[in-house]
Design a protein around this motif. Structure first.
Motif, short mmCIF file in Angstrom:
data_model
loop_
_atom_site.label_atom_id
_atom_site.label_comp_id
_atom_site.label_asym_id
_atom_site.label_seq_id
_atom_site.Cartn_x
_atom_site.Cartn_y
_atom_site.Cartn_z
N ILE A 31 1.25 6.79 -6.76
CA ILE A 31 0.19 7.76 -7.04
C ILE A 31 0.72 9.18 -6.90
O ILE A 31 0.49 10.03 -7.77
CB ILE A 31 -1.03 7.53 -6.12
N SER A 32 1.43 9.45 -5.81
CA SER A 32 1.99 10.80 -5.59
C SER A 32 2.94 11.18 -6.71
O SER A 32 2.87 12.29 -7.25
CB SER A 32 2.72 10.86 -4.25
N LYS B 16 0.80 4.19 -2.76
CA LYS B 16 0.62 5.60 -2.45
C LYS B 16 1.76 6.43 -3.04
O LYS B 16 1.53 7.53 -3.57
CB LYS B 16 0.55 5.81 -0.93
N GLN B 17 2.98 5.92 -2.97
CA GLN B 17 4.12 6.64 -3.53
C GLN B 17 4.00 6.74 -5.05
O GLN B 17 4.26 7.79 -5.63
CB GLN B 17 5.44 5.95 -3.14
N ILE C 74 0.84 -1.20 0.00
CA ILE C 74 0.00 0.00 0.00
C ILE C 74 0.88 1.25 0.00
O ILE C 74 0.60 2.22 -0.71
CB ILE C 74 -0.96 0.00 1.21
#
Length: 116
Positions: A77-78, A74-75, A70
């Motif tokens: 996506i950023s 998230k990384q 996860i």
């Protein structure tokens, strides 16, 4: 909701939505069960930039290398959001206006995908 899953349309779900959102709910069959809220549009178009562009664009960038955790997702996506060229937002806004013109021409009804 997962793709293909039936939406939660039970009395308890509608009661919960009513308690927290009053008459500001737009949900399938909500107006029939509660006699309030708004009817779900028959053919909701992918009008917003997030619907017709951003999700697919980011998905292509993010899953070039499949994230294993996860935190890694998230990384990804950023990083993908930070790499969107600023001029792309202007082009996407123009597409949004084009989609709105198609909605007006179809009198709010269904229309096929727009290819530019």
């Amino acid at each position: 909701m997962q793709d293909g899953a039936r939406p939660h349309r039970t009395r308890s779900v509608f009661d919960f939505l009513s308690e927290y959102f009053n008459d500001r709910v737009i949900a399938l069959d909500y107006d029939k069960h509660t006699e309030s809220g708004m009817a779900w549009p028959p053919y909701p178009s992918d009008l917003t930039a997030c619907d017709f562009f951003l999700r697919g664009y980011l998905k292509n960038l993010i899953y070039r290398q499949i994230p294993q955790t996860i935190a890694e997702l998230k990384q990804h996506i950023s990083t993908a959001c930070e790499t969107i060229p600023s001029d792309m937002f202007g082009r996407v806004s123009g597409q949004f206006c084009l989609r709105l013109r198609h909605v007006v021409a179809a009198n709010g009804g269904y229309f096929e995908n727009i290819v530019v």
